[in-house]
Each structure stands twice: as structure tokens, then as C-alpha cells.
Scaffold this motif. Structure first.
Motif, mmCIF file in Angstrom:
data_model
loop_
_atom_site.group_PDB
_atom_site.id
_atom_site.type_symbol
_atom_site.label_atom_id
_atom_site.label_comp_id
_atom_site.label_asym_id
_atom_site.label_seq_id
_atom_site.Cartn_x
_atom_site.Cartn_y
_atom_site.Cartn_z
ATOM 1 N N VAL A 1 35.560 45.822 38.622
ATOM 2 C CA VAL A 1 36.753 45.083 39.038
ATOM 3 C C VAL A 1 37.110 45.513 40.457
ATOM 4 O O VAL A 1 37.267 46.707 40.732
ATOM 5 N N LYS A 2 37.223 44.548 41.341
ATOM 6 C CA LYS A 2 37.635 44.822 42.719
ATOM 7 C C LYS A 2 39.098 44.414 42.850
ATOM 8 O O LYS A 2 39.441 43.230 42.853
ATOM 9 N N TRP A 3 39.987 45.421 42.910
ATOM 10 C CA TRP A 3 41.414 45.136 42.894
ATOM 11 C C TRP A 3 41.839 44.357 44.136
ATOM 12 O O TRP A 3 41.386 44.641 45.246
ATOM 13 N N ASP A 4 42.740 43.400 43.921
ATOM 14 C CA ASP A 4 43.286 42.641 45.062
ATOM 15 C C ASP A 4 44.014 43.576 46.021
ATOM 16 O O ASP A 4 43.961 43.386 47.240
ATOM 17 N N ASN A 5 44.706 44.565 45.476
ATOM 18 C CA ASN A 5 45.420 45.546 46.303
ATOM 19 C C ASN A 5 44.416 46.599 46.751
ATOM 20 O O ASN A 5 44.082 47.525 46.033
ATOM 21 N N ARG A 6 43.911 46.476 47.961
ATOM 22 C CA ARG A 6 42.862 47.369 48.448
ATOM 23 C C ARG A 6 43.387 48.773 48.732
ATOM 24 O O ARG A 6 42.609 49.714 48.924
ATOM 25 N N TYR A 7 44.707 48.936 48.750
ATOM 26 C CA TYR A 7 45.283 50.265 48.985
ATOM 27 C C TYR A 7 45.002 51.212 47.826
ATOM 28 O O TYR A 7 45.058 52.422 47.977
ATOM 29 N N PHE A 8 44.661 50.668 46.659
ATOM 30 C CA PHE A 8 44.420 51.513 45.490
ATOM 31 C C PHE A 8 43.237 52.459 45.703
ATOM 32 O O PHE A 8 43.225 53.578 45.202
ATOM 33 N N HIS A 9 42.220 52.002 46.433
ATOM 34 C CA HIS A 9 41.010 52.817 46.631
ATOM 35 C C HIS A 9 40.467 53.314 45.300
ATOM 36 O O HIS A 9 40.052 54.465 45.165
ATOM 37 N N ALA A 10 40.474 52.462 44.284
ATOM 38 C CA ALA A 10 40.068 52.914 42.954
ATOM 39 C C ALA A 10 39.560 51.748 42.113
ATOM 40 O O ALA A 10 40.040 51.484 41.018
ATOM 41 N N ASP A 11 38.573 51.000 42.647
ATOM 42 C CA ASP A 11 37.985 49.933 41.854
ATOM 43 C C ASP A 11 37.411 50.523 40.570
ATOM 44 O O ASP A 11 37.018 51.692 40.524
ATOM 45 N N ALA A 12 37.350 49.707 39.523
ATOM 46 C CA ALA A 12 37.056 50.234 38.188
ATOM 47 C C ALA A 12 35.864 49.546 37.539
ATOM 48 O O ALA A 12 35.551 48.392 37.835
ATOM 49 N N PHE A 13 35.191 50.295 36.655
ATOM 50 C CA PHE A 13 34.128 49.741 35.848
ATOM 51 C C PHE A 13 34.705 49.180 34.536
ATOM 52 O O PHE A 13 35.695 49.693 34.014
ATOM 53 N N ILE A 14 34.047 48.146 34.023
ATOM 54 C CA ILE A 14 34.327 47.643 32.680
ATOM 55 C C ILE A 14 33.013 47.713 31.898
ATOM 56 O O ILE A 14 31.986 47.203 32.355
ATOM 57 N N GLU A 15 33.039 48.354 30.746
ATOM 58 C CA GLU A 15 31.886 48.394 29.858
ATOM 59 C C GLU A 15 32.124 47.393 28.732
ATOM 60 O O GLU A 15 33.110 47.501 28.007
ATOM 61 N N VAL A 16 31.223 46.437 28.573
ATOM 62 C CA VAL A 16 31.403 45.364 27.606
ATOM 63 C C VAL A 16 30.432 45.526 26.440
ATOM 64 O O VAL A 16 29.243 45.782 26.637
ATOM 65 N N THR A 17 30.972 45.440 25.228
ATOM 66 C CA THR A 17 30.142 45.456 24.011
ATOM 67 C C THR A 17 30.363 44.167 23.242
ATOM 68 O O THR A 17 31.478 43.863 22.842
#
Length: 236
Positions: free
Chosen positions: A219-235
Motif C-alpha cells: 500500500v502506497k499511502w496518499d500521505n507521503r509524510y508517513f514514510h511508512a508504506d505497508a505490506f498486505i499479505e493475502v490468503t
């Protein structure tokens, strides 16, 4: 920013509080808390693994009631940090030396308060001088470079995947509403052929979802100030 689980204070105010701590709960001729309660606060409640590496050669470490507890060069150390976005702090007590160190900063690196605290602490412990600003500064640069390299590799992979339409043809399967006991409700919604992650509880957690590999998405956050894009693991 309003205090969140914290207080508005100053070095002057915290100095009074630290002196009460060093005086077993007593201020002038009054006790704010009893010596028994004080001892309980500074007693181990949760054990944390300790390392006996120099220069402090710590033999025990743990958490009391609102305090991290350990030993440094044979002295008991009582400490805690605090932080909100844009500011981090640390208070350190060494009761046997009647020493209290208060560091308030208007930046977000724990290395800053650690450098100041350890420089003062080492002088009282009669340890050799260490240039902690340089030492911790280099460590921060190396950690940041490593993190940047990892992040860059992920988004390079994503960029290649975006060009391969076959790798992004299961977004319809992912779309829907999801519920997590801790995270709360989130939605994955197709908008103009893009899969958008949206947290109901935290509206700022919104961003586009990209395929990485296997069952992993990013996930690439719209708020780029977060500096913390996240993974999603899908099952499935």
C-alpha cells in the motif's frame, strides 16, 4: 499539537518531579507517595533480556510500574522515554548517585536524547569519553541507507509488475470490506481500475494497492509524510 497520553511541561517542572522521585516520594515535608509504593514502582514486574556488553555491563533489565529498570556499571538505572510526532524525550535516574537527567527534543530521533544522556551519565560513572553524536549519527545513516535500499527494491519490483497487466488481474477478488479486532474495519475498493485501501477508523490511512509477489501486496499511502508504506499479505 495537544498532549496525547502525556503532559505539557518543562525542564523546570520535570526537575521538581525528578527530585521527588530521588527523594522516595517526598517533597519538602510532605509525601506525594509512600516509600513502599515507590519501591514497588521501581521493582521488576516484567523481565527483559539484558546484554552484558561494555561500557555498562548490564546484568538485569525489565519494566517496573511505569519505568524501565536496569543496572549500569553496578548502579541501578531508572528511565523512560516519551514521544509525539516531532518531539521525543527521555528521563533517566541513577538514585545512588542522586542523578537525574532530563532531555527534551524537538525532533524525532532517539539517538539525539541518547547521545546527550549517555554523555552526562558516562561522566558521572567515570567512563572514557565517547563522541556519541558521531557514533549514533553514523549508525542512523547506515540504518536509513539500508531501509532506503529495501524500499527502493520493493517499488522497482512494483513498477515492473504494473507493466504486466496479467499480474494485476485479481483486484476484483480482493475488493471488499475486511474486519480486524485490532485494526478495525478497512475497505479495498476499485476506483478507476485502481485498488484503494481505506481505513474506516483512521481516515488518513488511505492509499493505492500494488502487487509485489506471490500473495504479497504493498500500500502506497496518499500521505507521503508517513514514510511508512505497508505490506498486505493475502490468503484466499
Amino acid at each position: 499539537m495537544d498532549a496525547a497520553g502525556g503532559i505539557y511541561t518543562s525542564v523546570h517542572d520535570l526537575s521538581q518531579w525528578v527530585m521527588v522521585q530521588l527523594n522516595n516520594g517526598k517533597i519538602k515535608d510532605k509525601y506525594l507517595f509512600s516509600e513502599k509504593q515507590h519501591n514497588e514502582m521501581w521493582s521488576l514486574q516484567t523481565i527483559i533480556p539484558a546484554t552484558t556488553t561494555p561500557p555498562y555491563n548490564t546484568h538485569f533489565s525489565g519494566y517496573g510500574l511505569g519505568w524501565f529498570l536496569s543496572d549500569v556499571k553496578g548502579y541501578k538505572q531508572v528511565t523512560h522515554t516519551g514521544g509525539l510526532e516531532g518531539m521525543v524525550t527521555q528521563v533517566t535516574l541513577i538514585p545512588e548517585l542522586n542523578l537525574g537527567i532530563i532531555v527534551l527534543t524537538n525532533q524525532q530521533s532517539g539517538s539525539a536524547f541518547s547521545a546527550i544522556t549517555n554523555t552526562i551519565k558516562n561522566s558521572y560513572l567515570q567512563l572514557p569519553y565517547v563522541d556519541y553524536v558521531t557514533k549514533y549519527g553514523e549508525r542512523e545513516k547506515n540504518k536509513q541507507a539500508e531501509a532506503d535500499t529495501t524500499t527502493e527494491e520493493v517499488w522497482k519490483t512494483v513498477a515492473l509488475n504494473v507493466k504486466d497487466k496479467k499480474l494485476n488481474n485479481n483486484f476484483n477478488q480482493l475488493a471488499g470490506t475486511y474486519q480486524d479486532a485490532w485494526f478495525g474495519e478497512i475497505t479495498l475498493k476499485l476506483e478507476k481500475k485502481k485498488l484503494i485501501f481505506q481505513s474506516v477508523r483512521s481516515p488518513q490511512l488511505k492509499g493505492e494497492v500494488f502487487f509485489v509477489k506471490g500473495n504479497t501486496y504493498a500500500v502506497k499511502w496518499d500521505n507521503r509524510y508517513f514514510h511508512a508504506d505497508a505490506f498486505i499479505e493475502v490468503t484466499f
